[in-house]
Scaffold this motif. Structure first.
Motif, short mmCIF file in Angstrom:
data_model
loop_
_atom_site.label_atom_id
_atom_site.label_comp_id
_atom_site.label_asym_id
_atom_site.label_seq_id
_atom_site.Cartn_x
_atom_site.Cartn_y
_atom_site.Cartn_z
N SER A 89 -6.28 -3.00 -2.45
CA SER A 89 -7.28 -2.97 -1.38
C SER A 89 -7.95 -1.60 -1.33
O SER A 89 -7.52 -0.65 -1.98
CB SER A 89 -6.62 -3.27 -0.05
OG SER A 89 -5.72 -2.23 0.29
N THR A 91 -8.10 0.32 1.25
CA THR A 91 -7.43 1.24 2.16
C THR A 91 -6.00 1.47 1.69
O THR A 91 -5.43 0.68 0.96
CB THR A 91 -7.39 0.67 3.60
OG1 THR A 91 -6.68 -0.55 3.59
CG2 THR A 91 -8.80 0.46 4.13
N LEU A 92 -5.45 2.57 2.16
CA LEU A 92 -4.07 2.91 1.84
C LEU A 92 -3.29 2.92 3.14
O LEU A 92 -3.64 3.64 4.08
CB LEU A 92 -4.00 4.28 1.16
CG LEU A 92 -2.60 4.82 0.88
CD1 LEU A 92 -1.90 3.94 -0.15
CD2 LEU A 92 -2.67 6.25 0.39
N ASN A 93 -2.24 2.13 3.21
CA ASN A 93 -1.40 2.09 4.41
C ASN A 93 -0.23 3.04 4.22
O ASN A 93 0.48 2.96 3.22
CB ASN A 93 -0.90 0.67 4.66
CG ASN A 93 -2.03 -0.28 4.98
OD1 ASN A 93 -2.96 0.08 5.70
ND2 ASN A 93 -1.98 -1.47 4.43
N THR A 94 -0.06 3.94 5.19
CA THR A 94 1.03 4.90 5.16
C THR A 94 1.69 4.93 6.54
O THR A 94 1.29 4.19 7.44
CB THR A 94 0.53 6.32 4.81
OG1 THR A 94 -0.37 6.76 5.84
CG2 THR A 94 -0.18 6.33 3.46
N TYR A 95 2.65 5.82 6.70
CA TYR A 95 3.33 5.98 7.98
C TYR A 95 3.25 7.43 8.42
O TYR A 95 3.31 8.35 7.62
CB TYR A 95 4.80 5.54 7.87
CG TYR A 95 4.93 4.07 7.61
CD1 TYR A 95 4.95 3.17 8.67
CD2 TYR A 95 5.00 3.56 6.32
CE1 TYR A 95 5.04 1.80 8.44
CE2 TYR A 95 5.09 2.21 6.08
CZ TYR A 95 5.11 1.34 7.15
OH TYR A 95 5.19 -0.01 6.93
N GLN A 100 4.81 5.57 12.80
CA GLN A 100 3.74 4.64 13.11
C GLN A 100 2.91 4.36 11.85
O GLN A 100 2.62 5.26 11.07
CB GLN A 100 2.82 5.21 14.20
CG GLN A 100 3.53 5.50 15.51
CD GLN A 100 4.03 4.23 16.16
OE1 GLN A 100 3.33 3.22 16.19
NE2 GLN A 100 5.26 4.26 16.65
N ARG A 101 2.52 3.13 11.69
CA ARG A 101 1.70 2.75 10.53
C ARG A 101 0.27 3.21 10.76
O ARG A 101 -0.27 3.08 11.85
CB ARG A 101 1.75 1.24 10.36
CG ARG A 101 1.07 0.76 9.12
CD ARG A 101 1.17 -0.74 9.01
NE ARG A 101 0.61 -1.15 7.76
CZ ARG A 101 1.04 -2.15 7.04
NH1 ARG A 101 2.05 -2.87 7.46
NH2 ARG A 101 0.47 -2.46 5.91
N GLN A 102 -0.32 3.76 9.68
CA GLN A 102 -1.73 4.15 9.76
C GLN A 102 -2.43 3.78 8.45
O GLN A 102 -1.81 3.70 7.41
CB GLN A 102 -1.87 5.65 10.00
CG GLN A 102 -1.42 6.53 8.86
CD GLN A 102 -1.61 8.00 9.15
OE1 GLN A 102 -2.05 8.38 10.22
NE2 GLN A 102 -1.27 8.83 8.18
N SER A 103 -3.72 3.53 8.54
CA SER A 103 -4.53 3.18 7.37
C SER A 103 -5.45 4.33 7.05
O SER A 103 -6.11 4.87 7.95
CB SER A 103 -5.35 1.93 7.63
OG SER A 103 -4.51 0.81 7.76
N ASP A 106 -11.76 3.65 4.98
CA ASP A 106 -12.46 2.40 5.24
C ASP A 106 -13.25 2.06 4.00
O ASP A 106 -13.57 2.92 3.20
CB ASP A 106 -13.42 2.56 6.43
CG ASP A 106 -12.68 2.65 7.75
OD1 ASP A 106 -11.57 2.11 7.81
OD2 ASP A 106 -13.21 3.26 8.68
#
Length: 116
Positions: A89, A91-95, A100-103, A106
């Motif tokens: 995708s 975006t990259l999903n990290t913590y 807390q999860r953050q993206s 965009d």
């Protein structure tokens, strides 16, 4: 053409083919294949070289075959990695440090490289 001359020509051709494989010049391989077929055909119609010469030619041909097999495996591996990176995708999903999860990113705004 004498058997010795044919063997020398084939040995030189196999050496040139090896250099092309190592140099990544795969577009030249068809030319080598056609020339090898011609020389082998001449071998079958004329006198045969001694067993030592044939063993040397067989070794050189096997070496080139192994190099080509390794090149094919490497190309397939790279292709697999490229397909995996392409399918990701935007975006990259990290913590965060708090868990807390953050993206990140965009579509179209942030560019980063993914390594698989």
């Amino acid at each position: 053409m004498s058997a010795e001359r044919l063997a020398n020509d084939l040995e030189m051709l196999l050496s040139d083919e090896r250099n092309a494989i190592l140099g990544g010049k795969f577009e030249h391989l068809r030319k080598f294949t056609n020339e090898k077929a011609r020389l082998v055909d001449e071998f079958t119609r004329g006198e045969r070289p001694d067993a030592e010469v044939l063993a040397k030619l067989k070794c050189a041909a096997r070496r080139n075959q192994d190099l080509l097999a390794m090149a094919v495996r490497a190309i397939r591996a790279v292709n697999g990695r490229l397909q995996a990176a392409k399918g990701q995708s935007e975006t990259l999903n990290t913590y965060t440090l708090a868990g807390q999860r953050q993206s990140l990113g965009d579509k179209g705004r942030v560019c980063f490289e993914r390594r698989t």
